[in-house]
Design a protein around this motif. Structure first.
Motif, PDB file in Angstrom:
ATOM      1  N   VAL A  69       0.735  -1.394  -0.023  1.00  0.00           N
ATOM      2  CA  VAL A  69      -0.034  -0.114   0.243  1.00  0.00           C
ATOM      3  C   VAL A  69       0.901   1.326  -0.039  1.00  0.00           C
ATOM      4  O   VAL A  69       1.855   1.385   0.830  1.00  0.00           O
ATOM      5  CB  VAL A  69      -1.144   0.090   1.221  1.00  0.00           C
ATOM      6  CG1 VAL A  69      -1.758   1.280   1.486  1.00  0.00           C
ATOM      7  CG2 VAL A  69      -1.670  -1.245   1.125  1.00  0.00           C
ATOM      8  N   VAL A  70       0.626   2.069  -0.667  1.00  0.00           N
ATOM      9  CA  VAL A  70       1.523   3.343  -0.962  1.00  0.00           C
ATOM     10  C   VAL A  70       0.831   4.442  -0.110  1.00  0.00           C
ATOM     11  O   VAL A  70      -0.488   4.526  -0.213  1.00  0.00           O
ATOM     12  CB  VAL A  70       2.067   3.624  -2.238  1.00  0.00           C
ATOM     13  CG1 VAL A  70       2.991   2.562  -2.591  1.00  0.00           C
ATOM     14  CG2 VAL A  70       0.773   4.035  -3.567  1.00  0.00           C
ATOM     15  N   PHE A  71       1.756   5.382   0.343  1.00  0.00           N
ATOM     16  CA  PHE A  71       1.359   6.691   1.023  1.00  0.00           C
ATOM     17  C   PHE A  71       1.851   7.944   0.292  1.00  0.00           C
ATOM     18  O   PHE A  71       2.990   7.732  -0.158  1.00  0.00           O
ATOM     19  CB  PHE A  71       1.855   6.531   2.615  1.00  0.00           C
ATOM     20  CG  PHE A  71       1.391   5.246   2.978  1.00  0.00           C
ATOM     21  CD1 PHE A  71       2.089   4.231   3.404  1.00  0.00           C
ATOM     22  CD2 PHE A  71       0.112   5.059   3.531  1.00  0.00           C
ATOM     23  CE1 PHE A  71       1.751   2.831   3.872  1.00  0.00           C
ATOM     24  CE2 PHE A  71      -0.385   3.839   4.338  1.00  0.00           C
ATOM     25  CZ  PHE A  71       0.659   2.808   4.201  1.00  0.00           C
TER      26      PHE A  71
ATOM     27  N   LEU B  46      -6.345   0.664   5.689  1.00  0.00           N
ATOM     28  CA  LEU B  46      -5.589  -0.008   4.483  1.00  0.00           C
ATOM     29  C   LEU B  46      -4.090   0.415   4.797  1.00  0.00           C
ATOM     30  O   LEU B  46      -3.607   1.255   4.940  1.00  0.00           O
ATOM     31  CB  LEU B  46      -5.844   0.456   3.036  1.00  0.00           C
ATOM     32  CG  LEU B  46      -5.387  -0.112   1.682  1.00  0.00           C
ATOM     33  CD1 LEU B  46      -5.872  -1.707   1.957  1.00  0.00           C
ATOM     34  CD2 LEU B  46      -5.992   0.441   0.674  1.00  0.00           C
ATOM     35  N   PHE B  47      -3.354  -0.815   5.273  1.00  0.00           N
ATOM     36  CA  PHE B  47      -1.950  -0.580   5.539  1.00  0.00           C
ATOM     37  C   PHE B  47      -0.984  -1.372   4.610  1.00  0.00           C
ATOM     38  O   PHE B  47       0.320  -0.992   4.529  1.00  0.00           O
ATOM     39  CB  PHE B  47      -1.939  -0.880   7.180  1.00  0.00           C
ATOM     40  CG  PHE B  47      -0.572  -1.054   7.836  1.00  0.00           C
ATOM     41  CD1 PHE B  47       0.081  -2.449   7.995  1.00  0.00           C
ATOM     42  CD2 PHE B  47       0.395  -0.092   7.793  1.00  0.00           C
ATOM     43  CE1 PHE B  47       1.267  -2.500   8.528  1.00  0.00           C
ATOM     44  CE2 PHE B  47       1.563  -0.197   8.523  1.00  0.00           C
ATOM     45  CZ  PHE B  47       1.844  -1.504   8.647  1.00  0.00           C
ATOM     46  N   TYR B  48      -1.242  -2.641   4.827  1.00  0.00           N
ATOM     47  CA  TYR B  48      -0.450  -3.756   3.908  1.00  0.00           C
ATOM     48  C   TYR B  48      -1.231  -4.996   3.697  1.00  0.00           C
ATOM     49  O   TYR B  48      -2.093  -5.361   4.450  1.00  0.00           O
ATOM     50  CB  TYR B  48       0.905  -4.152   4.818  1.00  0.00           C
ATOM     51  CG  TYR B  48       1.651  -5.033   4.331  1.00  0.00           C
ATOM     52  CD1 TYR B  48       2.197  -6.272   4.836  1.00  0.00           C
ATOM     53  CD2 TYR B  48       2.257  -4.833   3.125  1.00  0.00           C
ATOM     54  CE1 TYR B  48       3.031  -7.433   4.152  1.00  0.00           C
ATOM     55  CE2 TYR B  48       3.203  -5.834   2.471  1.00  0.00           C
ATOM     56  CZ  TYR B  48       3.632  -6.959   3.045  1.00  0.00           C
ATOM     57  OH  TYR B  48       4.422  -7.739   2.368  1.00  0.00           O
TER      58      TYR B  48
ATOM     59  N   LYS C  96       2.456   7.149   8.840  1.00  0.00           N
ATOM     60  CA  LYS C  96       2.448   6.836  10.421  1.00  0.00           C
ATOM     61  C   LYS C  96       1.028   6.743  10.798  1.00  0.00           C
ATOM     62  O   LYS C  96       0.768   5.910  11.645  1.00  0.00           O
ATOM     63  CB  LYS C  96       3.165   8.110  11.126  1.00  0.00           C
ATOM     64  CG  LYS C  96       4.748   8.079  11.018  1.00  0.00           C
ATOM     65  CD  LYS C  96       5.413   9.200  11.797  1.00  0.00           C
ATOM     66  CE  LYS C  96       6.803   8.969  11.639  1.00  0.00           C
ATOM     67  NZ  LYS C  96       7.631  10.230  12.362  1.00  0.00           N
ATOM     68  N   LYS C  97       0.074   7.264  10.281  1.00  0.00           N
ATOM     69  CA  LYS C  97      -1.155   7.410  10.823  1.00  0.00           C
ATOM     70  C   LYS C  97      -1.823   6.001  10.371  1.00  0.00           C
ATOM     71  O   LYS C  97      -2.433   5.308  11.316  1.00  0.00           O
ATOM     72  CB  LYS C  97      -2.030   8.431   9.726  1.00  0.00           C
ATOM     73  CG  LYS C  97      -3.569   8.337  10.528  1.00  0.00           C
ATOM     74  CD  LYS C  97      -4.262   9.469   9.774  1.00  0.00           C
ATOM     75  CE  LYS C  97      -5.763   9.593  10.129  1.00  0.00           C
ATOM     76  NZ  LYS C  97      -6.722  10.527   9.350  1.00  0.00           N
TER      77      LYS C  97
END
Ligand SMILES: Cc1ncc(COP(=O)(O)O)c(CNNC(=O)CNC(=O)c2ccccc2[N+](=O)[O-])c1O
Length: 389
Positions: A31-33, A51-53, A40-41
């Motif tokens: 997942v890209v930020f 949605l993180f990984y 961090k959030k």
């Protein structure tokens, strides 16, 4: 909201469906930020439907988890690649070396194998108990007993446990209870209303309902959700969004399918109960099933899976019966739309138990009654039983 409405409405938050009726199938590893602060959030919120990984799940998983929580009355639902993985993941989340585990003696064979090999190797001691022990289970509790594992009814010999009697004793001793609730599915028994702490489903069966996905769930209360979620996560097992989409699709018809399985199975069960070559039928809804009184009290219905014991027969007869069936297919698992059949000689059943005797002398036949016309199924079974005689 009534049960049948929940099968239609659960897990359909617009957050997951984006306005469609069904959720999107979101496949992901990375997942890209857009910024470090966004990452961090998401990291801080990775435990709660963010949605993180890939390994934490995507919105397809969040939709299915919401649905299972709503149907079973849980706070958190952990996902696994099979029912067996849900069983091992749940047990490993709450047990450690030196602990003692109580397991019902008619438990699904691979669960017994897990206890007797892997858990034993990790220093966890298992004692099996009579499926009909009820509150007397208190006599088996040791100072290091941490979990009581139930499966009701047993998926082969069908004894129905006195679940509230056992959970009452467990709670008094600070012991956690886990129930393999696959037979009832989320349709016919509310585990947390009976005091269960962790409800396990082989969603492979009725939840998916079409014999085309392997999937397991473990649903629990607020008290145990952090421990179940984080320990299961450490095992690194993932579930495919495509499978979860199919499981959500299964939930939409779970109520109507279960009604039809129940209707068809009862018709076959009553037909078998009248036959001279049948010793007795082990369908929880029939008085001839051990623990029938618990079924009447705790369950709101039944499904397609039950067993019956014949007065006589040998392995060659079982083989002749099963090999020639037209509609009943020979196969492991159950809970799909199709009818299935398995046959076991009494010595095999006896071999699967360690603290209770299997005193039947005739073969046990387990059937899963599917959605076929019951007249076709009766005629098929009638011809099959004639081959066994
Ligand atoms: C109550 C209950 N709970 C968990 C599971 C496992 O689910 P999974 O198949 O998704 O891993 C099941 C799976 N049930 N499978 C069957 O009843 C048919 N298979 C067997 O009986 C069996 C018996 C001995 C050894 C291996 C199997 N087997 O399923 O592979 C279950 O019945």
């Amino acid at each position: 909201m009534k049960k049948d409405t929940k099968f239609v409405a659960s897990g359909r938050s617009k957050e997951w469906t984006r306005g469609a009726v069904n959720p999107a199938v979101v496949r992901a590893s990375t997942v890209v930020f857009d910024s470090v602060s966004e990452m961090k959030k998401a990291t801080q919120q990775r435990h709660s439907k963010t949605l993180f990984y890939g390994r934490r799940g995507t919105s397809t998983a969040f939709a299915f988890q919401d649905a299972m929580n709503e149907l079973e009355g849980g706070v958190g639902c952990a996902l696994y690649p099979s029912g067996t993985a849900a069983i091992s993941g749940s047990l490993l989340s709450f047990l450690q070396a030196g602990d003692h585990l109580l397991v019902v003696d008619n438990v699904y064979e691979p669960t017994r194998d897990l206890c007797d090999t892997l858990l034993s190797r990790y220093g966890i001691e298992t004692t099996y108990y009579d499926p009909l022990i009820g509150a007397d289970i208190e006599a088996l509790i040791q100072p290091n007993t941490k979990v009581i594992y139930l499966e009701s009814p047993g998926s082969l010999t069908m004894e129905v446990q006195d679940v509230p009697a056992i959970t009452h004793v467990a709670r008094a001793h600070g012991i956690l209870t886990m129930l393999d609730n696959t037979w009832a599915s989320p349709v016919n028994l509310q585990p947390f209303e009976l005091g269960v702490d962790v409800s396990i489903q082989a969603a492979t069966k009725y939840v998916v309902g079409h014999s085309d996905v392997m999937l397991g769930t473990a649903t629990t209360t607020a008290e145990h959700w952090d421990q179940l979620r984080e320990n299961s996560y450490l095992l690194g097992q993932c579930t495919s969004p495509d499978d979860l989409y199919l499981a959500l699709r299964g939930i939409r018809t779970l109520g109507v399918r279960m009604k039809q399985h129940q209707k068809n199975a009862l018709e076959l069960a009553y037909w078998l109960a009248k036959r001279a070559d049948v010793d007795h039928v082990r369908h929880p809804a029939l008085a001839t099933c051990p623990g029938h009184e618990h079924f009447i009290r705790d369950f709101s219905g039944s499904n397609g899976l039950f067993s019956f014991v014949l007065k006589k027969g040998n392995q060659a007869g079982i083989n002749a019966m099963l090999d020639g069936m037209e509609h009943f297919k020979i196969g492991f698992s159950w809970g799909g739309f199709e009818s299935l059949i398995l046959g076991h000689m009494p010595e095999h059943i006896a071999h699967l138990r360690s603290v209770t005797d299997w005193q039947q002398t005739g073969p046990l036949i387990r059937v899963h009654i599917g959605l076929e016309d019951t007249q076709d199924l009766i005629e098929d079974l009638d011809r099959g039983l004639a081959r066994l005689a």
